[in-house]
Design an enzyme around this catalytic site. Sequence first.
Site, short mmCIF file in Angstrom:
data_model
loop_
_atom_site.label_atom_id
_atom_site.label_comp_id
_atom_site.label_asym_id
_atom_site.label_seq_id
_atom_site.Cartn_x
_atom_site.Cartn_y
_atom_site.Cartn_z
N CYS A 188 -90.32 -43.52 -11.88
CA CYS A 188 -89.39 -42.61 -12.02
C CYS A 188 -89.01 -41.91 -10.72
O CYS A 188 -87.98 -41.35 -10.76
CB CYS A 188 -89.66 -41.56 -13.06
SG CYS A 188 -90.13 -42.32 -14.56
N HIS B 116 -86.41 -34.77 -12.25
CA HIS B 116 -86.77 -36.01 -13.14
C HIS B 116 -86.57 -35.66 -14.53
O HIS B 116 -87.31 -34.88 -14.91
CB HIS B 116 -87.97 -36.92 -12.91
CG HIS B 116 -88.04 -37.77 -13.69
ND1 HIS B 116 -87.14 -38.90 -14.25
CD2 HIS B 116 -89.34 -38.21 -14.54
CE1 HIS B 116 -87.73 -39.50 -14.88
NE2 HIS B 116 -89.10 -39.42 -15.18
N ASN C 141 -84.98 -39.56 -21.40
CA ASN C 141 -85.76 -40.12 -19.92
C ASN C 141 -85.22 -41.43 -19.59
O ASN C 141 -85.67 -42.44 -20.23
CB ASN C 141 -87.20 -40.01 -20.24
CG ASN C 141 -88.02 -40.27 -18.69
OD1 ASN C 141 -87.35 -40.89 -17.80
ND2 ASN C 141 -89.15 -40.29 -18.69
#
Lengths: 377, 88
Positions: free
Chosen positions: A125, A279, A309
């Site tokens: 990520c 994030h 996400n």
Amino acid sequence: MTSPPSAPGDRARAVIAGIGSCLPPLVVTNTQVIARGNLDTTDAWITGRTGIHRRRLAGPAVSTGDLATAAARAAIDSAGSAVPRPDLLLLATTTPDRPCPATAPEVAHRLGLGTVPAFDLAAVCSGFLYGLVTASALLRSGTCRAPLVVAAEKYSTIVDPFDRDTAPLFGDAAAAVALRLGDADEPGAVLETDWGSDGGGSDLITVAAGGSRLPAAAATGIGIDTGIGIDTPGHGDRCFRMRGRQVYAHAVRRMTSSSEAVLATTGWRPEEVRAFIGHQANQRILDAVADRLGVPPRHRLGNIREVGNTAGASVPLALADAAARHACAPGARTLLTAFGGGLTWASATLLWPDAPVRTAAPEPRPPLHDHQEVSPP
Amino acid sequence: MNPVREHLVTLLTEKFEAPPGSIHDDAALGDLDLDSLARVELVFSLQDHWGVPLDDDRDSTGDVTVGRLVDRIETLLAQSAQEPDRSE
């Protein structure tokens, strides 16, 4: 590790000159995720605990490379003719089209970029920001003149639809930025960066099988067909797993400390930040980081509600979303931060870009012709 | 009520909306409607407030009780008070 302070008079910076994104058209609601996996949860629980209402999934006909190609082409279009033709392509992804070769060269080929250097980058990520740090350094060193940083993920191929802890979280997407060399005062300038890793936490976020420790051949015998090609948990687990409680603790601490480090190097106070994009893992993580930093709620930007996400693509996707909505004025003080498996983390300060965002649908892969030998010049 | 317990009860009821009637020494955090991330948030808040090194992982499991958390914080505070001042 924070980038060395820039030397006095060193005003050259990577500048984000183009922004592109690609979201697959299929919208999947929480209710649909729950029904597909027969999950013991509710829409209210998911939205309340994560902030996620829906996500996009790519479907079996679309690969990470298809998403990446579309987003990269959109970023090139966004940058326009004033920016040199891309001469390097860096693709951050956890879900490459194949274990070998890297996906980036084929994306570059599909974009018509010729024989430019192209490689994948694996930082989960944190992938986009790792790519931004790398591309910025290559640009400032003179190794390239116009790098493309692409982040593309198809987590629907590694998420276990029966896992209540992860199935509702992830979506598929890609986003890209086109960089050029510019000045530290202009919109889009990437000012300072910070990045780091801690392999001591490598078991906290994993896809256990499919690598050299547990090769794919040993992992294929136990799976069941879930309709999207995902194995069940257990030995040879090829699904994405994470230990949520520990990950949460590391994510909050690392994104906070990395953000503090890059803000200090830049000489900004948290309350001076006008755009904070973390994030998009979970709204609670984002709030915890921003609260700890002291960034006011009105300056926190994101789109986790609509897309979930999207792993390495989440930061540039949120940037593209906010830029398309003109959420910030060009030149506004911006802080990006991310955390991911590895463990990895990275942050960057920049001035809000002045680039028209372009969006695109996934590009179907054309048939590849037999490779022709090329004579050396 | 000792200050550590008082602060913990206030946190549980005001920030994490735990039912006040359910909070007693033997109550496990998992039984107070604190999910896994909320339990980590609780540990963070306690660390920040008391300045003690609670463990993000072991002190935030669902079976940790209110009484055990109070004991842990008081033990760590006592240890901290006995350590020589390294700031000089």
